[in-house]
Design a protein around this motif. Structure first.
Motif, PDB file in Angstrom:
ATOM      1  N   ARG A   1      19.444   8.642  35.255  1.00  0.00           N
ATOM      2  CA  ARG A   1      19.144   9.850  34.332  1.00  0.00           C
ATOM      3  C   ARG A   1      18.766   8.955  33.140  1.00  0.00           C
ATOM      4  O   ARG A   1      17.621   9.333  32.237  1.00  0.00           O
ATOM      5  CB  ARG A   1      20.221  10.515  34.082  1.00  0.00           C
ATOM      6  N   GLY A   2      19.229   7.707  32.568  1.00  0.00           N
ATOM      7  CA  GLY A   2      18.981   7.115  31.407  1.00  0.00           C
ATOM      8  C   GLY A   2      17.516   6.541  31.682  1.00  0.00           C
ATOM      9  O   GLY A   2      16.504   6.657  30.696  1.00  0.00           O
ATOM     10  N   ILE A   3      17.380   6.128  32.851  1.00  0.00           N
ATOM     11  CA  ILE A   3      15.962   5.393  33.083  1.00  0.00           C
ATOM     12  C   ILE A   3      14.678   6.537  32.878  1.00  0.00           C
ATOM     13  O   ILE A   3      13.827   6.278  32.106  1.00  0.00           O
ATOM     14  CB  ILE A   3      15.991   4.545  34.347  1.00  0.00           C
ATOM     15  N   CYS A   4      14.967   7.772  33.471  1.00  0.00           N
ATOM     16  CA  CYS A   4      13.824   8.494  33.517  1.00  0.00           C
ATOM     17  C   CYS A   4      13.828   9.337  32.288  1.00  0.00           C
ATOM     18  O   CYS A   4      12.739   9.335  31.699  1.00  0.00           O
ATOM     19  CB  CYS A   4      14.588   9.913  34.744  1.00  0.00           C
ATOM     20  N   LEU A   5      14.918   9.543  31.507  1.00  0.00           N
ATOM     21  CA  LEU A   5      14.824  10.088  30.115  1.00  0.00           C
ATOM     22  C   LEU A   5      14.463   9.260  29.179  1.00  0.00           C
ATOM     23  O   LEU A   5      14.069   9.418  28.128  1.00  0.00           O
ATOM     24  CB  LEU A   5      16.096  10.714  29.637  1.00  0.00           C
ATOM     25  N   GLY A   6      14.489   7.686  29.507  1.00  0.00           N
ATOM     26  CA  GLY A   6      14.049   6.899  28.551  1.00  0.00           C
ATOM     27  C   GLY A   6      12.260   6.691  28.479  1.00  0.00           C
ATOM     28  O   GLY A   6      11.842   6.002  27.770  1.00  0.00           O
TER      29      GLY A   6
END
Length: 130
Positions: A7-12
């Motif tokens: 999630r963090g990678i995608c939303l970053g």
């Protein structure tokens, strides 16, 4: 790699958001395009065990990745020519998963109109062959 990491990678990535068009258990990560439009670049049930993520991929590269890594297959319920299913936490390095997420994002943004690409601050595909 766990669900929070994915999630963090995608939303970053610039202009991305999480949506739930297939129900509350499936996170769909999209990049905003023109007003009201968005394009999907990743989807996953982030609470699943084992954790899988579906990512867009160039067709030739998709075949190469599948041949080299048993953790990468044609994505379930998606066009297997353009989408890979990636088993996370099964031996693939986190950096490789991050690269595949970024490649998927780049493929989607490359298909947007130039003004949308510029609004995202996107300068082109980040890696050769992506």
């Amino acid at each position: 790699m766990d669900g929070a990491g994915l999630r963090g990678i995608c939303l970053g990535l610039p202009g991305t958001f999480e949506d739930f068009p297939f129900g509350p258990e499936t996170s769909v990560f999209k990049v905003r395009a023109r007003a009201g439009q968005a394009k999907m670049f990743a989807l996953a049930n982030l609470d699943a065990d084992p954790l899988h993520i579906s990512l867009k991929c160039e067709p030739e590269l998709a075949l190469q990745l599948r041949a080299a890594h048993p953790e990468i297959t044609g994505a379930y319920h998606l066009n297997k020519t353009h989408w890979n299913g990636v088993l996370c936490g099964s031996g693939l390095p986190d950096g490789m998963i991050r690269d595949m997420i970024e490649d998927s994002y780049d493929l989607v943004v490359a298909g947007l109109p130039r003004r949308d690409q510029e609004a995202l601050g996107w300068a082109g595909l980040s890696r050769e062959g992506a």
